[in-house]
Scaffold this active site. Structure first.
Site, PDB file in Angstrom:
ATOM      1  N   GLU A 177      11.838  49.584  56.374  1.00 37.07           N
ATOM      2  CA  GLU A 177      10.910  48.831  57.221  1.00 37.07           C
ATOM      3  C   GLU A 177       9.464  49.279  57.007  1.00 37.07           C
ATOM      4  OE1 GLU A 177      11.600  48.993  61.476  1.00 37.07           O
ATOM      5  OE2 GLU A 177       9.956  47.615  61.872  1.00 37.07           O
ATOM      6  N   LYS A 219      13.234  45.169  56.026  1.00 37.25           N
ATOM      7  CA  LYS A 219      12.790  44.701  57.349  1.00 37.25           C
ATOM      8  C   LYS A 219      11.263  44.669  57.365  1.00 37.25           C
ATOM      9  CE  LYS A 219      12.975  45.734  62.287  1.00 37.25           C
ATOM     10  NZ  LYS A 219      13.830  46.154  63.385  1.00 37.25           N
TER      11      LYS A 219
HETATM   12  P1  13P Z   1      10.002  44.298  67.220  1.00 38.72           P
HETATM   13  O1  13P Z   1      10.890  43.139  66.861  1.00 38.72           O
HETATM   14  O2  13P Z   1       9.713  44.417  68.686  1.00 38.72           O
HETATM   15  O3  13P Z   1       8.785  44.335  66.344  1.00 38.72           O
HETATM   16  O4  13P Z   1      10.820  45.622  66.913  1.00 38.72           O
HETATM   17  C1  13P Z   1      11.536  45.686  65.765  1.00 38.72           C
HETATM   18  C2  13P Z   1      11.635  47.088  65.356  1.00 38.72           C
HETATM   19  O5  13P Z   1      12.705  47.631  65.275  1.00 38.72           O
HETATM   20  C3  13P Z   1      10.402  47.801  65.037  1.00 38.72           C
HETATM   21  O6  13P Z   1      10.724  48.972  64.352  1.00 38.72           O
END
Ligand code: 13P
Length: 341
Positions: A177, A219
């Site tokens: 991510e 992600k």
């Molecule tokens: P949000 O969808 O609230 O952005 O959170 C996703 C997430 O896991 C951020 O690390």
């Protein structure tokens, strides 16, 4: 490394019509969210809130996996079933956040690097024993007139790749991510420029660290106009530009892209994902790994009466249903009025 098991888990995480629930807020973040709606944050209140989502009847129809925080992974439902066991028996993959947060990056004012590599190998081994089959690590990249720097992007990409390699060695699928924040006045053009640069660097580092791309889930953020930009891109433009950018920088070997919601409204997060899934011919599955866009509505409902879980579970299932529909291009705004409590 058991490549087949990693590939199967990654594919299950992005399987058709389902997405991932990110319920892995750190205790500090969850405390802020609970206190904002007037609920005291304790291990028990956090257990009860997460538990109501994890035990909602029918969640497995729309949710492929749940990312948990360390505390939740070790907690159990009211009847004493450990949460990872409860999820696995419902056909939902248990996941775990393993980074220890974004910390100031020395020498780079206002930039951060995500930490958590020290001792990670041993922690992953224990998490696997506790039932975790995938993990998450979030790098945070902000946009400003002099940010992000190459130093910040490079440090975060390197850490993401080291984390991903360690996960795969432990038989755990890494969610990679790299979040480019959408706070600020920047245009969607700038969002694209930064996101593309970040993803190029991340995939370069993943290759250098010999990460199996078939065994990860990416992600990322969607390409949006900065939230304070006077000109806001329309839903279709967000979808088209996000996918055009990703076609240039995300290898086709990656099985799926599970977007974060990043502070968008619930409806926008669903509409953007839906518009992307209506564009044919993409090499990867396109799904959600939402935190706020799945959790905010049930939290609000629960805050109204914490003795009752039915309304909160209905609110959670409603958001899960809307986003699962968006994940196959079948979401319509009219669905927002179909909440059945
Ligand atoms: P949000 O969808 O609230 O952005 O959170 C996703 C997430 O896991 C951020 O690390």
């Amino acid at each position: 490394m058991n490549r087949t098991a990693l590939e199967e888990t990654a594919q299950a995480m992005v399987s058709e019509g389902k997405g991932i629930l990110a319920a892995d807020e750190s205790n500090a973040t969850m405390t802020k969210r609970l206190e904002a709606v007037g609920i005291e944050s304790t291990p028990e209140s956090r257990r009860r809130f997460r538990g109501l989502m994890l035990t909602a009847e029918g969640a497995a129809d729309h949710i492929s996996g749940v990312i948990m925080y360390d505390e939740t992974l070790r907690q159990a439902s009211d009847d004493g079933t450990p949460f990872p066991e409860l999820l696995a028996s419902a056909g939902i993959l248990p996941g775990i956040k393993v980074d220890t947060g974004a910390k100031p990056l020395a020498g780079f004012p206002r930039e951060t690097v995500t930490e958590g590599l020290d001792g990670l190998s041993a922690r992953l081994g224990r998490y696997h024993e506790l039932g975790a089959r995938f993990a998450k690590w979030r790098a945070v990249i902000g946009i400003g007139y002099d940010r992000p720097t190459r130093g910040c992007i490079g440090a975060n990409a390197h850490a993401l790749a080291r984390y991903a390699a360690l996960c795969q060695e432990a038989g755990i699928v890494p969610i990679v991510e790299p979040e480019v924040l959408m706070d600020g006045e920047h245009t969607i053009d700038r969002s694209e420029e930064v996101t593309a640069a970040v993803l190029r660097t991340v995939f370069g580092q993943l290759a250098e660290q010999r990460v199996l791309l078939e065994g990860i889930v990416l992600k990322p953020n969607m390409l949006l106009s900065g939230y304070d930009c006077p000109e806001q891109a329309r839903v279709e433009e967000v979808a088209e530009r996000t996918l055009a950018c990703y076609l240039r920088v995300v290898p086709a070997a990656v099985p799926g892209i599970a977007f974060l919601s990043g502070g968008q409204s619930d409806e926008r997060a669903a509409a953007h994902l839906n518009a992307m899934n209506r564009i044919a011919g993409m090499p990867w599955e396109l799904t959600f790994s939402y935190g706020r866009a799945l959790v905010a509505a049930p939290l609000k409902a629960w805050a109204a009466n914490t003795a009752e879980v039915a309304d909160a579970q209905a609110a959670f299932l409603h958001r899960a249903r809307c986003n699962a529909a968006a994940r196959i291009g079948e979401y319509a705004e009219s669905m927002e009025h179909e909440l059945v409590a």
